[in-house]
Scaffold this active site. Structure first.
Site, PDB file in Angstrom:
ATOM      1  CB  CYS A 198      -0.989  -0.020   1.162  1.00  0.00           C
ATOM      2  SG  CYS A 198      -0.253   0.009   2.814  1.00  0.00           S
TER       3      CYS A 198
ATOM      4  NE  ARG B 139      -4.567   1.565   1.808  1.00  0.00           N
ATOM      5  CZ  ARG B 139      -4.370   2.322   0.744  1.00  0.00           C
ATOM      6  NH1 ARG B 139      -5.253   2.305  -0.234  1.00  0.00           N
ATOM      7  NH2 ARG B 139      -3.305   3.093   0.653  1.00  0.00           N
TER       8      ARG B 139
ATOM      9  CG  ASP C  35      -5.340   5.991   2.372  1.00  0.00           C
ATOM     10  OD1 ASP C  35      -5.340   5.654   3.579  1.00  0.00           O
ATOM     11  OD2 ASP C  35      -4.438   6.660   1.850  1.00  0.00           O
TER      12      ASP C  35
HETATM   13  P1  4NP Z   1      -1.814   2.794   4.137  1.00  0.00           P
HETATM   14  O1  4NP Z   1      -2.442   4.137   4.753  1.00  0.00           O
HETATM   15  O2  4NP Z   1      -1.284   3.163   2.758  1.00  0.00           O
HETATM   16  O3  4NP Z   1      -2.989   1.886   4.064  1.00  0.00           O
HETATM   17  O4  4NP Z   1      -0.749   2.344   5.100  1.00  0.00           O
HETATM   18  C1  4NP Z   1      -1.749   5.346   4.824  1.00  0.00           C
HETATM   19  C2  4NP Z   1      -0.860   5.562   5.866  1.00  0.00           C
HETATM   20  C3  4NP Z   1      -0.205   6.777   5.961  1.00  0.00           C
HETATM   21  C4  4NP Z   1      -0.432   7.764   5.005  1.00  0.00           C
HETATM   22  C5  4NP Z   1      -1.308   7.526   3.962  1.00  0.00           C
HETATM   23  C6  4NP Z   1      -1.960   6.324   3.872  1.00  0.00           C
HETATM   24  N1  4NP Z   1       0.238   9.005   5.113  1.00  0.00           N
HETATM   25  O5  4NP Z   1      -0.053   9.900   4.300  1.00  0.00           O
HETATM   26  O6  4NP Z   1       1.089   9.186   6.010  1.00  0.00           O
END
Ligand code: 4NP
Length: 158
Positions: free
Chosen positions: A11, A17, A127
């Site tokens: 991800c 995720r 997300d």
């Molecule tokens: P992930 O979620 O891609 O599902 O781990 C996110 C975690 C952090 C961020 C964006 C999405 N961020 O912008 O820091």
């Protein structure tokens, strides 16, 4: 498809995720006795070294799954050689992964996780970072369905 043994979940941050997907896949593969190794990674490097987001850990714990051992790392080009199947949580992750593909043959290892979804085939896993706990529950439900279908296919291919 030949039976993949090493599966990488990808991800953006590798704290919401993809660690949830990894936790589901490793536990369900274990329950079925399927010899699959798992890892996860993020296309972005903002959270490298961190444990999964507390909201992701809490959602998994509600289902009896512990992902507190996982640590975020960045997706790298060499992952195309190290893994048999690279599963992106959304289309942006997939595009970023494909930009690093060393060859067309290796690029074919990369897919969207929800290609294996019955209820949301080919869609993005949303997300959940900016939302509340209900977003993490939605992620769990989408991932559980896709992981079950993927393992059905891998078990049938063996
Ligand atoms: P992930 O979620 O891609 O599902 O781990 C996110 C975690 C952090 C961020 C964006 C999405 N961020 O912008 O820091």
């Amino acid at each position: 498809m030949a039976s993949p043994q090493k599966i990488l979940l990808v991800c953006l941050g590798n704290i919401c995720r993809s660690p949830m997907a990894e936790g589901l896949l490793r536990e369900k593969a274990r329950q079925r006795g399927l010899p699959i190794t798992t890892d996860s990674a993020g296309t972005g490097g903002y959270h490298v070294g961190e444990a999964p987001d507390p909201r992701a850990q809490a959602e998994m714990r509600r289902h009896g799954l512990d992902i507190s051992d996982l640590r975020a790392r960045r997706f790298v080009r060499a992952d195309y050689e190290r893994f048999d199947l690279l599963l992106a949580m959304d289309g942006n992750n997939l595009a970023d992964m494909l930009r690093l593909a060393p060859s067309g043959r290796l690029a074919a290892k990369a897919h969207l996780m929800l290609e294996w979804s019955a209820v949301a085939r080919g869609r993005d896993v949303p997300d959940p970072w900016f939302g509340g706990a209900e977003g993490f529950n939605e992620v769990y439900r989408l991932l559980e369905d896709a992981v079950n279908n993927l393992l059905d296919e891998l078990a049938a291919d063996r």
